[in-house]
Design an enzyme around this catalytic site. Structure first.
Site, short mmCIF file in Angstrom:
data_model
loop_
_atom_site.label_atom_id
_atom_site.label_comp_id
_atom_site.label_asym_id
_atom_site.label_seq_id
_atom_site.Cartn_x
_atom_site.Cartn_y
_atom_site.Cartn_z
N TYR A 29 0.86 -1.18 0.00
CA TYR A 29 0.00 0.00 0.00
C TYR A 29 0.89 1.23 0.00
CZ TYR A 29 -3.76 3.08 1.89
OH TYR A 29 -4.66 4.08 2.11
N LYS A 34 -1.30 -1.16 -4.13
CA LYS A 34 -2.38 -0.17 -4.02
C LYS A 34 -1.69 1.19 -4.08
CE LYS A 34 -6.06 1.51 -0.95
NZ LYS A 34 -5.64 2.92 -0.84
N ASP A 86 -9.32 8.61 -5.99
CA ASP A 86 -10.67 8.74 -6.58
C ASP A 86 -10.81 10.05 -7.37
OD1 ASP A 86 -10.80 6.59 -4.92
OD2 ASP A 86 -12.34 7.40 -3.60
#
Length: 302
Positions: free
Chosen positions: A137, A166, A193
């Site tokens: 991550y 990620k 996002d």
């Protein structure tokens, strides 16, 4: 190594007013994500306030998600923290409990300073759950670790169950280089996002998102429009996401403001855990009005 090949939400951890976890909400939460087209849940991550939970709480939370999903969601358990021994125990527990994968970010306190240190750190956690895919991550804005992800991918032969990254950062040059080095062997999960369209432009169709909790349909529509080469629609939807994220930023981001928005969608996840400060009732009302002004609720999950 099996892949996610889709989009998974980073769920909030439901809390009661006394600060204890509200595990009773998890079955409804799992059904909510499934109903809205998500492929999985990234449990105990930054959105889920994982670093503020103790080891026993994290174990109980992951077990509840695994049991509640009944195989309909891929449960990725984030073990990241500052105590490597705890992380190894969490990874082993995740494997035993039936998680789909494990993941870890580099520690924010006494972090690795050299690539080989990061490799050894990842290798130690991954080896504790050898039958599960392991994801690194990368989120330097939170942990301050800017070590090269491309260098990490060059060394993944040392980690047999390494599955991918990620990637929650805005370095598109590095992201493209990672995709090239991965050569289809490893999965790059897009994590910004507010830059979802950028990920699509680089051929990426897998991701982990905190705002997927609220409006995954918006991102799904954007992905479909991209496949149809409807670029005006893509830009319009990304603009809606920008407007939403700007409002979130005014209310201390997704961890605080976003968690409270779940209440508007019928999924009250309760307060934040200190030192995070839950937004006030007045802030909540103001935020709701601002969301209504941009037509946000037309794009919300049901």
């Amino acid at each position: 190594m099996e892949r996610i090949n889709g989009y998974i939400a980073a769920p909030f951890t439901p809390m009661l007013e006394n600060g204890e976890m509200n595990l009773d909400l998890i079955p409804e939460y799992a059904d909510y994500l499934t109903r809205n087209g998500l492929d999985g849940a990234f449990v105990c991550g930054s959105t889920g306030e994982g670093a503020l939970l103790n080891r026993e709480e994290r174990m109980a939370l992951m077990e509840k998600w695994i049991n509640s999903s009944e195989g309909s969601l891929k449960i990725v358990v984030h073990t990241g923290g500052t105590n490597l021994r705890d992380q190894k125990i969490l990874a082993a527990h995740a494997e035993k409990a039936g998680a789909w994968a494990v993941a870890a970010m580099a520690p924010a306190f006494l972090p690795p300073r050299r690539n080989q240190e990061l490799v050894e750190y990842c290798k130690s956690i991954a080896a504790s759950a050898p039958s599960l895919p392991f994801y690194y991550y990368h989120i330097p804005i939170l942990n301050g670790v800017h070590l090269s992800v491309t260098d990490l991918l060059e060394a993944t032969h040392e980690i047999p169950n390494f599955a991918g990254v990620k990637y929650t950062y805005n370095d598109m040059y590095e992201f493209e280089q990672c995709r090239y080095i991965a050569e289809g062997k490893y999965e790059m999960l897009w994590g910004l996002d507010e830059m979802f369209l950028d990920g699509l432009a680089y051929g990426n169709h897998s991701g982990v998102g905190g705002t997927y909790n609220h409006c995954f349909g918006l991102y799904s529509d954007m992905s479909n429009a991209y496949e149809l080469k409807e670029m005006d629609k893509c830009r319009e939807l990304q603009h809606k996401s920008h407007q939403f994220c700007e409002i979130l930023g005014k209310y201390r981001g997704n961890l605080m403001g976003g968690k409270r928005i779940m209440k508007f969608l019928g999924m009250d996840c309760g307060p934040n855990r200190l030192p995070l400060q839950t937004i006030s009732d007045q802030e909540e009302e103001n935020m709701k009005q601002e969301l209504e002004s941009i037509g946000f609720f037309n794009y919300c999950n049901q």
